[in-house]
Design a protein around this motif. Structure first.
Motif, PDB file in Angstrom:
ATOM      1  N   SER A   1       0.820  -1.155  -0.008  1.00 44.88           N
ATOM      2  CA  SER A   1      -0.173  -0.037   0.016  1.00 44.88           C
ATOM      3  C   SER A   1       0.801   1.442   0.062  1.00 44.88           C
ATOM      4  O   SER A   1       0.428   2.353  -0.229  1.00 44.88           O
ATOM      5  CB  SER A   1      -0.933  -0.040   1.346  1.00 44.88           C
ATOM      6  N   ASP A   2       2.169   1.233   0.427  1.00 48.08           N
ATOM      7  CA  ASP A   2       3.020   2.318   0.352  1.00 48.08           C
ATOM      8  C   ASP A   2       3.434   2.726  -0.835  1.00 48.08           C
ATOM      9  O   ASP A   2       4.207   4.042  -1.044  1.00 48.08           O
ATOM     10  CB  ASP A   2       3.804   2.310   1.526  1.00 48.08           C
ATOM     11  N   HIS A   3       3.892   1.747  -1.618  1.00 46.55           N
ATOM     12  CA  HIS A   3       4.739   2.201  -2.918  1.00 46.55           C
ATOM     13  C   HIS A   3       4.002   3.052  -3.919  1.00 46.55           C
ATOM     14  O   HIS A   3       4.910   3.972  -4.261  1.00 46.55           O
ATOM     15  CB  HIS A   3       4.920   0.797  -3.876  1.00 46.55           C
ATOM     16  N   ALA A   4       2.872   3.353  -4.021  1.00 44.89           N
ATOM     17  CA  ALA A   4       2.458   4.394  -4.966  1.00 44.89           C
ATOM     18  C   ALA A   4       2.679   5.781  -4.511  1.00 44.89           C
ATOM     19  O   ALA A   4       2.677   6.669  -5.097  1.00 44.89           O
ATOM     20  CB  ALA A   4       0.903   4.243  -5.193  1.00 44.89           C
ATOM     21  N   ALA A   5       2.930   6.020  -3.117  1.00 35.95           N
ATOM     22  CA  ALA A   5       3.022   7.126  -2.404  1.00 35.95           C
ATOM     23  C   ALA A   5       4.347   7.309  -2.241  1.00 35.95           C
ATOM     24  O   ALA A   5       5.111   8.480  -1.585  1.00 35.95           O
ATOM     25  CB  ALA A   5       2.171   7.285  -1.110  1.00 35.95           C
ATOM     26  N   SER A   6       5.342   6.353  -2.650  1.00 36.07           N
ATOM     27  CA  SER A   6       6.794   6.626  -2.437  1.00 36.07           C
ATOM     28  C   SER A   6       7.485   7.243  -3.723  1.00 36.07           C
ATOM     29  O   SER A   6       6.908   7.293  -4.696  1.00 36.07           O
ATOM     30  CB  SER A   6       7.270   5.034  -2.371  1.00 36.07           C
ATOM     31  N   LEU A   7       8.846   7.708  -3.489  1.00 31.90           N
ATOM     32  CA  LEU A   7       9.670   7.980  -4.601  1.00 31.90           C
ATOM     33  C   LEU A   7      10.553   6.956  -5.028  1.00 31.90           C
ATOM     34  O   LEU A   7      11.154   6.115  -4.053  1.00 31.90           O
ATOM     35  CB  LEU A   7      10.525   9.463  -3.901  1.00 31.90           C
TER      36      LEU A   7
END
Length: 359
Positions: free
Chosen positions: A248-254
């Protein structure tokens, strides 16, 4: 009270010190130790100051029913939430191995502590600071437990009100002076309209004796750079190797190229912020000489004439004469020589000019 403190050994935050950049690896390592090491190295190579993970003691963080809850979705690593979380959780020995690797690479290493046992473990392995997630920002007994450890703290403020953060501030101040509060909105990824960077300014007014920072979950880097320009002294961003990976965190990651550009942009902005003292700088002087305007004769002026405004104009002139800003100082004064139309008015041909006006 000081607005600066040492967050990590030899690394002070606040004041005029550079923004401390945290690469939040979190659980984006997919439960694989070698991937986690590669991400630590990536964070270092991109210029981040710290590689951060998320530490949980599963049985301490969740009750039995929460762990048995079915968890069947595209991001799941198990049929139940417990199986999912256990897949993503490193053991104590693995944490120590990652910490050692980060030391070898040359980057600070820490984690968010998501329960009391995790706090004790992170304290035991001597992390430089402990991160408090937004979920626990209102968990006051937990906050007191960390504060009493005496380690610096970084506290995210997602899902909290200003009044609640005032309570957090007062609670921590009783036991620990070395902490920072980060503006944060807990959405993944975060829509720009829900960022609210102006909260950074409100925090600076509410909590003037601590550094303030920003934890971002938005796409891209421009908002995070703006946060630093507004005074964020700590910046946290999730990082990944691939935004399309399961989780769930990858889309909001750089991704690495974005993290590297973020660090470069922040360091550029910090240089560009410069000083609040406005003056003519040495680098501007050649352009002043080339483009600065002087007072010239709008018409032919005879020796002995008294200068009036309709006799004068302002142009880029050669030679450089009386500066344009001093044109009104000339009015009513006598010229000592003839001046041809369009010629520069030089200080030495105006009676009493240098004595009474700025040359």
């Amino acid at each position: 009270m000081p607005v600066t403190f040492e967050l990590c050994p030899g690394r002070v935050i606040g004041g005029d010190h550079p923004c401390f950049i945290i690469a939040e690896i979190g659980i984006n390592h997919q439960g694989d130790l070698e991937t986690a090491k590669r991400m630590i190295k990536m964070a270092k190579d991109c210029g981040a100051d710290c590689a951060k993970f998320q530490k949980s003691e599963i049985a301490c963080r969740f009750n039995k029913k929460a762990l048995l809850r079915p968890y069947l979705n595209k991001n799941s690593w198990g049929d139940t939430y417990g199986e999912h979380k256990r897949h993503l959780e490193f053991s104590h020995e693995q944490y120590k191995e990652l910490q050692k690797y980060a030391e070898e690479v040359g980057i600070f290493f820490t984690a968010s502590a998501t329960d009391g046992m995790a706090v004790d473990f992170l304290d035991e392995i001597n992390v430089p600071f402990i991160k408090v997630t937004s979920t626990d920002a209102s968990n006051f007994s937990y906050l007191e437990k960390i504060a009493k450890k005496g380690r610096p703290m970084v506290v995210s403020s997602g899902m909290q009100s200003l009044e609640r953060m005032r309570q957090v501030y007062k609670t921590l101040k009783k036991y620990n002076l070395n902490f920072t509060i980060l503006q944060c909105t807990s959405c993944y990824p975060l829509d720009f309209k829900n960022v609210h960077l102006r909260v950074i300014l409100e925090y600076q007014k509410e909590f003037p004796d601590i550094p303030v920072g920003y934890s971002g979950h938005e796409s891209g880097i421009c908002v995070s750079v703006a946060a630093v320009a507004m005074g964020a002294k700590v910046l946290e961003r999730h990082v990944t190797f691939n935004k399309t990976w399961k989780g769930s965190d990858h889309a909001a990651s750089l991704e690495p190229s974005e993290l590297a550009e973020l660090v470069r942009s922040i360091r550029t902005v910090e240089i560009a912020m410069g000083s609040g003292f406005k003056q003519i700088l040495p680098c501007e002087e050649p352009f002043c000489k080339k483009l600065g305007k002087s007072v010239v004769a709008k018409v032919s002026i005879q020796k002995g004439a008294t200068l009036t405004e309709d006799m004068l104009a302002v142009k880029v002139a050669e030679p450089i004469g009386i500066p344009a800003e001093n044109i009104y100082d000339l009015l009513g004064k006598t010229v000592l020589e003839d001046v041809e139309e369009d010629e520069s008015i030089m200080p030495e041909i105006v009676e009493n000019y240098c004595k009474k006006a700025k040359c």
